[in-house]
Design an enzyme around this catalytic site. Sequence first.
Site, PDB file in Angstrom:
ATOM      1  N   GLU A   1      53.903  49.066  51.052  1.00  0.00           N
ATOM      2  CA  GLU A   1      53.611  47.626  50.939  1.00  0.00           C
ATOM      3  C   GLU A   1      54.847  46.809  50.624  1.00  0.00           C
ATOM      4  O   GLU A   1      54.558  45.867  50.097  1.00  0.00           O
ATOM      5  CB  GLU A   1      52.671  47.476  49.601  1.00  0.00           C
ATOM      6  CG  GLU A   1      51.185  48.081  50.118  1.00  0.00           C
ATOM      7  CD  GLU A   1      50.187  48.021  48.958  1.00  0.00           C
ATOM      8  OE1 GLU A   1      49.738  47.340  48.582  1.00  0.00           O
ATOM      9  OE2 GLU A   1      50.112  49.256  48.282  1.00  0.00           O
TER      10      GLU A   1
ATOM     11  N   SER B   1      46.385  48.175  49.519  1.00  0.00           N
ATOM     12  CA  SER B   1      46.089  46.941  50.571  1.00  0.00           C
ATOM     13  C   SER B   1      45.740  47.553  51.958  1.00  0.00           C
ATOM     14  O   SER B   1      46.053  47.211  53.066  1.00  0.00           O
ATOM     15  CB  SER B   1      47.473  46.523  50.857  1.00  0.00           C
ATOM     16  OG  SER B   1      48.081  45.714  49.998  1.00  0.00           O
TER      17      SER B   1
ATOM     18  N   TYR C   1      46.748  40.201  55.192  1.00  0.00           N
ATOM     19  CA  TYR C   1      47.703  39.448  55.251  1.00  0.00           C
ATOM     20  C   TYR C   1      48.394  38.920  56.492  1.00  0.00           C
ATOM     21  O   TYR C   1      49.695  38.081  56.498  1.00  0.00           O
ATOM     22  CB  TYR C   1      49.029  40.499  55.005  1.00  0.00           C
ATOM     23  CG  TYR C   1      48.865  41.110  53.528  1.00  0.00           C
ATOM     24  CD1 TYR C   1      48.730  40.310  52.264  1.00  0.00           C
ATOM     25  CD2 TYR C   1      48.305  42.559  53.259  1.00  0.00           C
ATOM     26  CE1 TYR C   1      48.463  40.928  51.269  1.00  0.00           C
ATOM     27  CE2 TYR C   1      47.893  43.174  52.174  1.00  0.00           C
ATOM     28  CZ  TYR C   1      48.061  42.229  51.129  1.00  0.00           C
ATOM     29  OH  TYR C   1      47.926  42.893  49.703  1.00  0.00           O
TER      30      TYR C   1
ATOM     31  N   ARG D   1      42.568  43.084  39.417  1.00  0.00           N
ATOM     32  CA  ARG D   1      41.405  42.403  40.476  1.00  0.00           C
ATOM     33  C   ARG D   1      40.664  43.707  40.722  1.00  0.00           C
ATOM     34  O   ARG D   1      40.901  44.826  40.692  1.00  0.00           O
ATOM     35  CB  ARG D   1      42.134  42.094  41.835  1.00  0.00           C
ATOM     36  CG  ARG D   1      41.370  41.254  42.399  1.00  0.00           C
ATOM     37  CD  ARG D   1      41.790  40.647  43.729  1.00  0.00           C
ATOM     38  NE  ARG D   1      41.803  41.811  44.815  1.00  0.00           N
ATOM     39  CZ  ARG D   1      42.513  42.363  45.625  1.00  0.00           C
ATOM     40  NH1 ARG D   1      43.833  41.746  45.616  1.00  0.00           N
ATOM     41  NH2 ARG D   1      42.486  43.393  46.392  1.00  0.00           N
TER      42      ARG D   1
ATOM     43  N   ASP E   1      37.588  45.081  42.859  1.00  0.00           N
ATOM     44  CA  ASP E   1      36.821  44.996  44.501  1.00  0.00           C
ATOM     45  C   ASP E   1      35.563  45.516  44.565  1.00  0.00           C
ATOM     46  O   ASP E   1      35.415  46.585  44.268  1.00  0.00           O
ATOM     47  CB  ASP E   1      37.873  45.392  45.532  1.00  0.00           C
ATOM     48  CG  ASP E   1      39.076  44.737  45.631  1.00  0.00           C
ATOM     49  OD1 ASP E   1      39.353  43.557  45.126  1.00  0.00           O
ATOM     50  OD2 ASP E   1      40.211  45.273  46.263  1.00  0.00           O
TER      51      ASP E   1
ATOM     52  N   GLU F   1      37.633  49.731  44.183  1.00  0.00           N
ATOM     53  CA  GLU F   1      38.754  49.824  43.689  1.00  0.00           C
ATOM     54  C   GLU F   1      39.179  48.755  42.660  1.00  0.00           C
ATOM     55  O   GLU F   1      38.756  47.595  42.644  1.00  0.00           O
ATOM     56  CB  GLU F   1      39.730  50.442  44.760  1.00  0.00           C
ATOM     57  CG  GLU F   1      40.145  49.028  45.449  1.00  0.00           C
ATOM     58  CD  GLU F   1      41.326  49.379  46.513  1.00  0.00           C
ATOM     59  OE1 GLU F   1      42.334  49.263  46.164  1.00  0.00           O
ATOM     60  OE2 GLU F   1      40.884  49.791  47.571  1.00  0.00           O
TER      61      GLU F   1
ATOM     62  N   ASN G   1      42.717  47.111  41.178  1.00  0.00           N
ATOM     63  CA  ASN G   1      44.078  46.754  41.365  1.00  0.00           C
ATOM     64  C   ASN G   1      44.713  46.240  40.183  1.00  0.00           C
ATOM     65  O   ASN G   1      44.544  45.265  39.753  1.00  0.00           O
ATOM     66  CB  ASN G   1      44.394  45.912  42.565  1.00  0.00           C
ATOM     67  CG  ASN G   1      43.621  46.328  44.027  1.00  0.00           C
ATOM     68  OD1 ASN G   1      44.125  46.955  44.740  1.00  0.00           O
ATOM     69  ND2 ASN G   1      42.329  45.840  43.979  1.00  0.00           N
TER      70      ASN G   1
ATOM     71  N   GLY H   1      48.249  41.382  45.017  1.00  0.00           N
ATOM     72  CA  GLY H   1      49.231  40.406  45.821  1.00  0.00           C
ATOM     73  C   GLY H   1      49.392  39.178  45.123  1.00  0.00           C
ATOM     74  O   GLY H   1      48.191  38.571  44.437  1.00  0.00           O
TER      75      GLY H   1
END
Length: 314
Positions: free
Chosen positions: A22, A155, A221, A260, A262, A276, A278, A282
């Site tokens: 990443e 990601s 992205y 974060r 998800d 998951e 994070n 990002g």
Amino acid sequence: MSELNISQIGKTAVLLGGHSAEREVSLRSGEAVFNALRKKGVDCIKFDPSEQELTQLKALNVKNVWIALHGRGGEDGTIQAALEFLNIKYTGSSVSASAIAMDKWRSKMIWKAMGLPVANHTLVDQSVVVDDALVRRLVARLGPVVFVKPSREGSSVGMNKATSLDSLKAALIEAKKYDDEVLVESFITGKEYTVSILGNKALPSISMVTPREFYDYEAKYHSNETQYFCPSGLNPEEEKEIAELAQTAFSALGCQGWGRVDFIRDEASGQFMLLEANTVPGMTESSLVPKAAAEAGVSFGDLVLKILETAVNR
């Protein structure tokens, strides 16, 4: 607005780049964070640990580190442990929480043990031979459509949806290029959501719609067709439910500061299922945490300062 006294922060290094898959996203995140800190008057530098020894941070008199490293080496506890050894404060979660959150399978084991909602899943580790017999067993256990993910990548790197025995075998082989532990979980039909955490507060949820088969690396992205909705369209009761679930799941892994969580909402049952957590999401122009913060009335610059505060007050 952050309550940080800018003049008392001390020199801050924004860690970006690194060696992980990443790296490209990390460079973009780090650049955005660095520019925001500079505009706020913070004495800061950019620092790429793939090009400089971490010990140079001490020589540069760095007091705080804003971690913008994604993936392995950045959000798996490795850099956090090194910074603790150097006695340098850093943003986000601790060593142990970072390591657990980076590991999708072990995160799900904790959530499952707590009775939190997760899809049926199993682990394919280095001792398992990927052959026809294995894929048949996986389909029998998890259903004809599954997601295959390297357990310790982010990601959506190395992640694939498998709809046949042949595609499942190919997906397992591909995922093993990134990690010797691979998570395989049942496919759930539904809309994806994410909830950002800032301090002890859940920010407004975001829903994502992509013309791609799922919300993968390209959708995150590079695609101009991915749509983000914030407000996400949930009613107040549903928004409260997903916020509380995100905070519970985040805390269960020991995470803190910012991050974060998800989800996918099961179309059949309406249940929000955990995907998951994070710990270093990002921070690019298309990233989700800044979108949620903006909906809550927090500018990008103030968001970056509030995250830096998790280091200063560590």
